[in-house]
Design a protein around this motif. Structure first.
Motif, PDB file in Angstrom:
ATOM      1  N   TYR A  20       1.972   3.168 -14.823  1.00 34.78           N
ATOM      2  CA  TYR A  20       2.626   1.752 -14.475  1.00 34.78           C
ATOM      3  C   TYR A  20       3.342   1.720 -13.375  1.00 34.78           C
ATOM      4  CZ  TYR A  20       4.916  -2.486 -14.997  1.00 34.78           C
ATOM      5  OH  TYR A  20       5.708  -3.782 -14.937  1.00 34.78           O
ATOM      6  N   LEU A  21       4.133   2.974 -13.195  1.00 33.93           N
ATOM      7  CA  LEU A  21       5.264   2.665 -12.193  1.00 33.93           C
ATOM      8  C   LEU A  21       4.492   3.003 -10.914  1.00 33.93           C
ATOM      9  CD1 LEU A  21       8.200   4.721 -13.688  1.00 33.93           C
ATOM     10  CD2 LEU A  21       8.180   2.281 -13.172  1.00 33.93           C
ATOM     11  N   GLY A  22       3.468   3.878 -10.941  1.00 36.37           N
ATOM     12  CA  GLY A  22       2.871   4.095  -9.478  1.00 36.37           C
ATOM     13  C   GLY A  22       2.016   3.173  -8.962  1.00 36.37           C
ATOM     14  N   TRP A  23       1.331   2.210 -10.357  1.00 34.76           N
ATOM     15  CA  TRP A  23       0.842   0.948  -9.763  1.00 34.76           C
ATOM     16  C   TRP A  23       1.845  -0.025  -9.130  1.00 34.76           C
ATOM     17  CZ3 TRP A  23       1.075  -3.883 -12.546  1.00 34.76           C
ATOM     18  CH2 TRP A  23       0.433  -4.814 -12.048  1.00 34.76           C
ATOM     19  N   ARG A  24       2.905  -0.071  -9.524  1.00 40.55           N
ATOM     20  CA  ARG A  24       3.802  -1.135  -9.022  1.00 40.55           C
ATOM     21  C   ARG A  24       4.187  -0.652  -7.650  1.00 40.55           C
ATOM     22  NH1 ARG A  24       4.457  -5.909 -10.992  1.00 40.55           N
ATOM     23  NH2 ARG A  24       6.644  -6.136 -10.408  1.00 40.55           N
ATOM     24  N   VAL A  25       4.457   0.766  -7.599  1.00 44.70           N
ATOM     25  CA  VAL A  25       4.878   1.253  -6.172  1.00 44.70           C
ATOM     26  C   VAL A  25       3.808   0.979  -5.170  1.00 44.70           C
ATOM     27  CG1 VAL A  25       5.489   3.205  -4.608  1.00 44.70           C
ATOM     28  CG2 VAL A  25       6.661   2.814  -7.084  1.00 44.70           C
ATOM     29  N   TRP A  26       2.471   1.161  -5.719  1.00 39.49           N
ATOM     30  CA  TRP A  26       1.302   1.059  -4.903  1.00 39.49           C
ATOM     31  C   TRP A  26       1.389  -0.593  -4.266  1.00 39.49           C
ATOM     32  CZ3 TRP A  26      -1.919   3.895  -2.219  1.00 39.49           C
ATOM     33  CH2 TRP A  26      -3.045   3.665  -1.699  1.00 39.49           C
ATOM     34  N   ARG A  27       1.692  -1.369  -5.098  1.00 40.06           N
ATOM     35  CA  ARG A  27       1.634  -2.935  -4.603  1.00 40.06           C
ATOM     36  C   ARG A  27       2.626  -3.321  -3.794  1.00 40.06           C
ATOM     37  NH1 ARG A  27       0.021  -7.217  -8.859  1.00 40.06           N
ATOM     38  NH2 ARG A  27       0.568  -8.242  -6.986  1.00 40.06           N
ATOM     39  N   LEU A  28       3.729  -2.722  -3.994  1.00 41.20           N
ATOM     40  CA  LEU A  28       4.999  -2.822  -2.974  1.00 41.20           C
ATOM     41  C   LEU A  28       5.181  -2.051  -1.716  1.00 41.20           C
ATOM     42  CD1 LEU A  28       8.060  -2.365  -5.561  1.00 41.20           C
ATOM     43  CD2 LEU A  28       7.280  -4.733  -4.380  1.00 41.20           C
ATOM     44  N   TRP A  29       4.035  -1.497  -1.650  1.00 42.44           N
ATOM     45  CA  TRP A  29       3.980  -0.699  -0.248  1.00 42.44           C
ATOM     46  C   TRP A  29       3.722  -1.538   0.882  1.00 42.44           C
ATOM     47  CZ3 TRP A  29       5.575   3.715   1.661  1.00 42.44           C
ATOM     48  CH2 TRP A  29       5.076   4.068   3.114  1.00 42.44           C
ATOM     49  N   ALA A  30       2.852  -2.293   0.932  1.00 41.47           N
ATOM     50  CA  ALA A  30       2.539  -3.463   1.964  1.00 41.47           C
ATOM     51  C   ALA A  30       3.733  -4.219   2.552  1.00 41.47           C
ATOM     52  CB  ALA A  30       1.205  -3.927   1.741  1.00 41.47           C
ATOM     53  N   PRO A  31       4.350  -4.833   1.419  1.00 43.27           N
ATOM     54  CA  PRO A  31       5.224  -5.318   1.740  1.00 43.27           C
ATOM     55  C   PRO A  31       6.565  -4.856   2.269  1.00 43.27           C
ATOM     56  CG  PRO A  31       4.651  -6.261  -0.254  1.00 43.27           C
ATOM     57  CD  PRO A  31       3.626  -5.197   0.085  1.00 43.27           C
ATOM     58  N   LEU A  32       6.626  -3.564   1.774  1.00 41.05           N
ATOM     59  CA  LEU A  32       7.856  -2.870   2.247  1.00 41.05           C
ATOM     60  C   LEU A  32       7.550  -2.108   3.786  1.00 41.05           C
ATOM     61  CD1 LEU A  32       8.682  -0.287  -0.666  1.00 41.05           C
ATOM     62  CD2 LEU A  32      10.111  -2.059   0.587  1.00 41.05           C
ATOM     63  N   LYS A  33       6.329  -1.975   4.111  1.00 40.95           N
ATOM     64  CA  LYS A  33       6.003  -1.685   5.779  1.00 40.95           C
ATOM     65  C   LYS A  33       6.335  -2.823   6.501  1.00 40.95           C
ATOM     66  CE  LYS A  33       1.692  -0.478   5.834  1.00 40.95           C
ATOM     67  NZ  LYS A  33       0.432   0.009   5.941  1.00 40.95           N
TER      68      LYS A  33
END
Length: 107
Positions: A20-33
């Protein structure tokens, strides 16, 4: 329940939490870039503004140079002189660009 069933249950909970945490981090990667790119642009703009502030600060030698603190009549006179100088320069430029047959005409 035996001890190994408890271990399996806790292991399944830990794996699902990590997934679950990996999925959340994966979804946040593009906005963080995108946020990182915006921060870089903002830093560039800020450095340009700071350079302009330093440049303007060097032009202003003392507080008495500010127009707010000067005599309004003197400022009006300087503005009128500058305006008449600009008008004379413009008239000279216009006269130099006229064709030969139109030099006697006043604009």
């Amino acid at each position: 329940m035996t001890w190994w069933q408890w271990v399996l249950m806790w292991l399944a909970l830990a794996v699902s939490a990590v997934a679950y945490l990996g999925w959340r981090v994966w979804r946040l990667w593009a906005p963080l870039k995108q946020l990182g790119q915006e921060v870089v642009v903002a830093q560039d703009r800020l450095s340009q503004v700071e350079a302009r502030i330093v440049e303007l600060d060097q032009q202003l030698h003392c507080v008495d140079d500010l127009a707010v603190l000067q005599d309004p009549a003197e400022l009006r006179r300087r503005r009128a002189d500058l305006k008449s100088r600009h008008r004379a320069d413009r008239a000279a430029r216009r006269k130099s660009h006229r064709p030969d047959w139109a030099h006697h005409v006043e604009w």
